[in-house]
Design a protein around this motif. Structure first.
Motif, mmCIF file in Angstrom:
data_model
loop_
_atom_site.group_PDB
_atom_site.id
_atom_site.type_symbol
_atom_site.label_atom_id
_atom_site.label_comp_id
_atom_site.label_asym_id
_atom_site.label_seq_id
_atom_site.Cartn_x
_atom_site.Cartn_y
_atom_site.Cartn_z
ATOM 1 N N GLY A 209 28.898 38.528 34.605
ATOM 2 C CA GLY A 209 29.138 38.406 36.037
ATOM 3 C C GLY A 209 30.490 37.832 36.374
ATOM 4 O O GLY A 209 30.967 38.002 37.503
ATOM 5 N N ASP A 210 31.131 37.118 35.426
ATOM 6 C CA ASP A 210 32.490 36.633 35.660
ATOM 7 C C ASP A 210 33.445 37.821 35.761
ATOM 8 O O ASP A 210 33.159 38.913 35.263
ATOM 9 N N VAL A 211 34.582 37.593 36.389
ATOM 10 C CA VAL A 211 35.541 38.670 36.643
ATOM 11 C C VAL A 211 36.877 38.354 35.993
ATOM 12 O O VAL A 211 37.364 37.218 36.075
ATOM 13 N N VAL A 212 37.453 39.359 35.333
ATOM 14 C CA VAL A 212 38.804 39.257 34.786
ATOM 15 C C VAL A 212 39.735 40.105 35.641
ATOM 16 O O VAL A 212 39.458 41.273 35.913
ATOM 17 N N ILE A 213 40.832 39.507 36.060
ATOM 18 C CA ILE A 213 41.913 40.216 36.750
ATOM 19 C C ILE A 213 43.053 40.345 35.758
ATOM 20 O O ILE A 213 43.516 39.356 35.188
ATOM 21 N N SER A 214 43.508 41.565 35.546
ATOM 22 C CA SER A 214 44.489 41.816 34.493
ATOM 23 C C SER A 214 45.842 41.192 34.793
ATOM 24 O O SER A 214 46.377 41.346 35.889
ATOM 25 N N VAL B 110 36.423 33.629 38.335
ATOM 26 C CA VAL B 110 37.500 34.610 38.183
ATOM 27 C C VAL B 110 38.545 34.064 37.224
ATOM 28 O O VAL B 110 38.942 32.898 37.322
ATOM 29 N N LYS B 111 38.985 34.912 36.307
ATOM 30 C CA LYS B 111 39.960 34.489 35.307
ATOM 31 C C LYS B 111 41.055 35.547 35.196
ATOM 32 O O LYS B 111 40.773 36.749 35.189
ATOM 33 N N LEU B 112 42.298 35.107 35.147
ATOM 34 C CA LEU B 112 43.399 36.013 34.851
ATOM 35 C C LEU B 112 43.513 36.169 33.340
ATOM 36 O O LEU B 112 43.371 35.194 32.599
ATOM 37 N N GLY B 113 43.778 37.408 32.880
ATOM 38 C CA GLY B 113 43.886 37.583 31.446
ATOM 39 C C GLY B 113 44.267 38.991 31.043
ATOM 40 O O GLY B 113 44.399 39.894 31.870
ATOM 41 N N LYS B 114 44.446 39.157 29.742
ATOM 42 C CA LYS B 114 44.836 40.445 29.176
ATOM 43 C C LYS B 114 43.597 41.321 28.984
ATOM 44 O O LYS B 114 42.604 40.886 28.400
ATOM 45 N N VAL B 115 43.686 42.545 29.480
ATOM 46 C CA VAL B 115 42.604 43.513 29.316
ATOM 47 C C VAL B 115 42.917 44.409 28.122
ATOM 48 O O VAL B 115 43.997 44.999 28.051
ATOM 49 N N LEU B 116 41.981 44.497 27.192
ATOM 50 C CA LEU B 116 42.138 45.331 26.011
ATOM 51 C C LEU B 116 41.338 46.615 26.175
ATOM 52 O O LEU B 116 40.175 46.578 26.578
ATOM 53 N N SER B 117 41.976 47.743 25.859
ATOM 54 C CA SER B 117 41.322 49.040 26.022
ATOM 55 C C SER B 117 41.304 49.795 24.703
ATOM 56 O O SER B 117 42.253 49.727 23.923
ATOM 57 N N GLY B 118 40.218 50.522 24.484
ATOM 58 C CA GLY B 118 40.118 51.371 23.303
ATOM 59 C C GLY B 118 38.969 52.336 23.469
ATOM 60 O O GLY B 118 38.033 52.078 24.229
ATOM 61 N N ASP B 119 39.032 53.451 22.786
ATOM 62 C CA ASP B 119 37.963 54.437 22.861
ATOM 63 C C ASP B 119 36.827 54.052 21.923
ATOM 64 O O ASP B 119 36.430 54.800 21.022
ATOM 65 N N GLN B 120 36.326 52.849 22.161
ATOM 66 C CA GLN B 120 35.227 52.290 21.368
ATOM 67 C C GLN B 120 34.399 51.382 22.272
ATOM 68 O O GLN B 120 34.968 50.651 23.090
ATOM 69 N N PHE B 121 33.092 51.433 22.134
ATOM 70 C CA PHE B 121 32.237 50.439 22.784
ATOM 71 C C PHE B 121 32.042 49.311 21.789
ATOM 72 O O PHE B 121 31.391 49.486 20.757
ATOM 73 N N ILE B 122 32.628 48.175 22.066
ATOM 74 C CA ILE B 122 32.621 47.050 21.129
ATOM 75 C C ILE B 122 31.277 46.332 21.206
ATOM 76 O O ILE B 122 30.863 45.884 22.271
ATOM 77 N N ALA B 123 30.616 46.210 20.059
ATOM 78 C CA ALA B 123 29.308 45.558 20.042
ATOM 79 C C ALA B 123 29.101 44.759 18.762
ATOM 80 O O ALA B 123 27.977 44.567 18.317
ATOM 81 N N VAL C 142 47.933 41.287 41.585
ATOM 82 C CA VAL C 142 47.215 40.245 40.844
ATOM 83 C C VAL C 142 46.976 39.035 41.740
ATOM 84 O O VAL C 142 45.863 38.480 41.780
ATOM 85 N N ALA C 143 47.998 38.624 42.482
ATOM 86 C CA ALA C 143 47.859 37.458 43.361
ATOM 87 C C ALA C 143 46.823 37.717 44.452
ATOM 88 O O ALA C 143 46.005 36.836 44.773
ATOM 89 N N MET C 144 46.827 38.928 45.021
ATOM 90 C CA MET C 144 45.860 39.256 46.059
ATOM 91 C C MET C 144 44.446 39.294 45.496
ATOM 92 O O MET C 144 43.492 38.823 46.138
ATOM 93 N N ALA C 145 44.289 39.849 44.287
ATOM 94 C CA ALA C 145 42.971 39.901 43.666
ATOM 95 C C ALA C 145 42.468 38.496 43.343
ATOM 96 O O ALA C 145 41.285 38.185 43.536
ATOM 97 N N LYS C 146 43.355 37.642 42.854
ATOM 98 C CA LYS C 146 42.974 36.269 42.542
ATOM 99 C C LYS C 146 42.547 35.522 43.798
ATOM 100 O O LYS C 146 41.528 34.816 43.805
ATOM 101 N N GLU C 147 43.302 35.689 44.864
ATOM 102 C CA GLU C 147 42.952 35.033 46.122
ATOM 103 C C GLU C 147 41.607 35.528 46.635
ATOM 104 O O GLU C 147 40.768 34.733 47.078
ATOM 105 N N ALA C 148 41.394 36.843 46.557
ATOM 106 C CA ALA C 148 40.119 37.407 46.999
ATOM 107 C C ALA C 148 38.977 36.893 46.133
ATOM 108 O O ALA C 148 37.894 36.557 46.635
ATOM 109 N N GLY C 149 39.215 36.812 44.817
ATOM 110 C CA GLY C 149 38.190 36.332 43.913
ATOM 111 C C GLY C 149 37.795 34.896 44.176
ATOM 112 O O GLY C 149 36.622 34.528 44.065
#
Length: 229
Positions: free
Chosen positions: A86-91, A141-154, A126-133
Motif C-alpha cells: 500500500g505504500d507508494v514509490v515516486i520515481s 510515500v517514498k521517493l526512490g529508484k524504480v527498477l524495471s525488467g521483463d520478470q515478475f520478481i518473487a 516528482v515534487a507535485m507527486a510528493k506533495e500530493a502524496g
C-alpha cells in the motif's frame, strides 16, 4: 497535455471512470481515451505488461497526441525493506535491472554504447507527486529508484540483490522503458507505483488481494496532482 499510462486494467479503471468528455480513439491499433481530469487535458491508455508494450505506447502518445508530460501509474513489488503493501514509490529515476552485459565488461544495468542507462524523472512532476502524496497518504510515500525488467520478481534473494546492487525502491515491468522513450523525446515523466506485494514469493497469496487497494492509492496521488497543476 498529459499522457497517463497503466499496465493493467485495474491500474486505469478509476482514472477512466472519472474522465470528463471522454472519447475513445484508436491509433496504430491501440486504444486511447482522450478527455479531461480535474479540468486538465489528458490521454489515458492501458499499455499491457512489459517493457516493449510500454515503450510503444509511450512513443505513440508522444507522436500522435503530442503529450509533453507522461505519468505512469500502477502497482509494483517492494524492494526496499522499509516499504509495506500500500505504500507508494515516486520515481527519482528508472533503470532496467535485467540488462546484463557483464561478460563484455559493463556493469549490470548498463546499456552498452548509450549515453545513459538510468533516466531521471522530471523534477517538477516528482515534487507535485510528493506533495500530493503527503496530502492523501501521509507517511506512506517514498521517493526512490524504480527498477524495471521483463520478470515478475518473487525470490527473496533476488529482492535483496536488487536492493544491494542497484539501490532500488521497487521493481516492476514497464517504468524504465517509459523513462527511456521520454528521455529520447525530451518529454518529462514520473512513475508512481503503489506496493501490491513484497516481491518475496508471497505474491500468489497477496497480489490479487492487494492490487486493487494499491491501484487506488496510485490513483489518489495522480488525481490530487492534477488538481494542483
Amino acid at each position: 497535455m498529459f499522457g497517463i499510462i497503466g499496465a493493467m486494467q485495474e491500474e486505469i479503471d478509476l482514472l477512466h471512470s472519472q474522465m470528463d468528455d471522454r472519447v475513445e480513439m484508436n491509433r496504430s491499433g491501440i486504444v486511447f481515451y482522450t478527455g479531461s481530469l480535474n479540468e486538465k487535458p489528458v490521454v489515458l491508455c492501458k499499455c499491457g505488461v512489459g517493457k516493449v508494450n510500454a515503450a510503444v505506447y509511450t512513443q505513440v502518445l508522444i507522436d500522435r497526441f503530442n503529450v509533453k508530460q507522461v505519468i505512469f501509474t500502477g502497482v509494483a513489488g517492494a524492494v526496499d525493506p522499509e516499504l509495506n503493501i500500500g505504500d507508494v514509490v515516486i520515481s527519482t529515476s528508472c533503470l532496467q535491472h535485467d540488462i546484463d552485459v557483464t561478460a563484455l565488461g559493463f556493469a549490470r544495468g548498463v546499456i552498452p554504447y548509450q549515453p545513459s542507462s538510468e533516466w531521471k524523472a522530471d523534477e517538477q512532476l516528482v515534487a507535485m507527486a510528493k506533495e500530493a502524496g503527503e496530502i492523501v497518504l501521509p507517511g506512506r510515500v517514498k521517493l526512490g529508484k524504480v527498477l524495471s525488467g521483463d520478470q515478475f520478481i518473487a525470490d527473496r534473494n533476488q529482492v535483496q540483490e536488487l536492493f544491494e546492487v542497484f539501490g532500488g525502491a521497487c521493481t516492476e515491468m514497464e517504468g524504465a522503458a517509459v523513462a527511456q522513450v521520454c528521455a529520447m523525446n525530451d518529454v518529462g515523466y514520473v512513475v508512481i507505483r503503489s506496493m501490491s506485494d513484497k516481491a518475496d514469493g508471497s505474491a500468489s497469496v497477496n497480489f490479487a488481494e492487494f492490487t486493487i487497494e494499491a491501484s487506488n492509492n496510485s490513483y489518489r496521488i495522480v488525481n490530487e496532482m492534477l488538481k494542483r497543476i
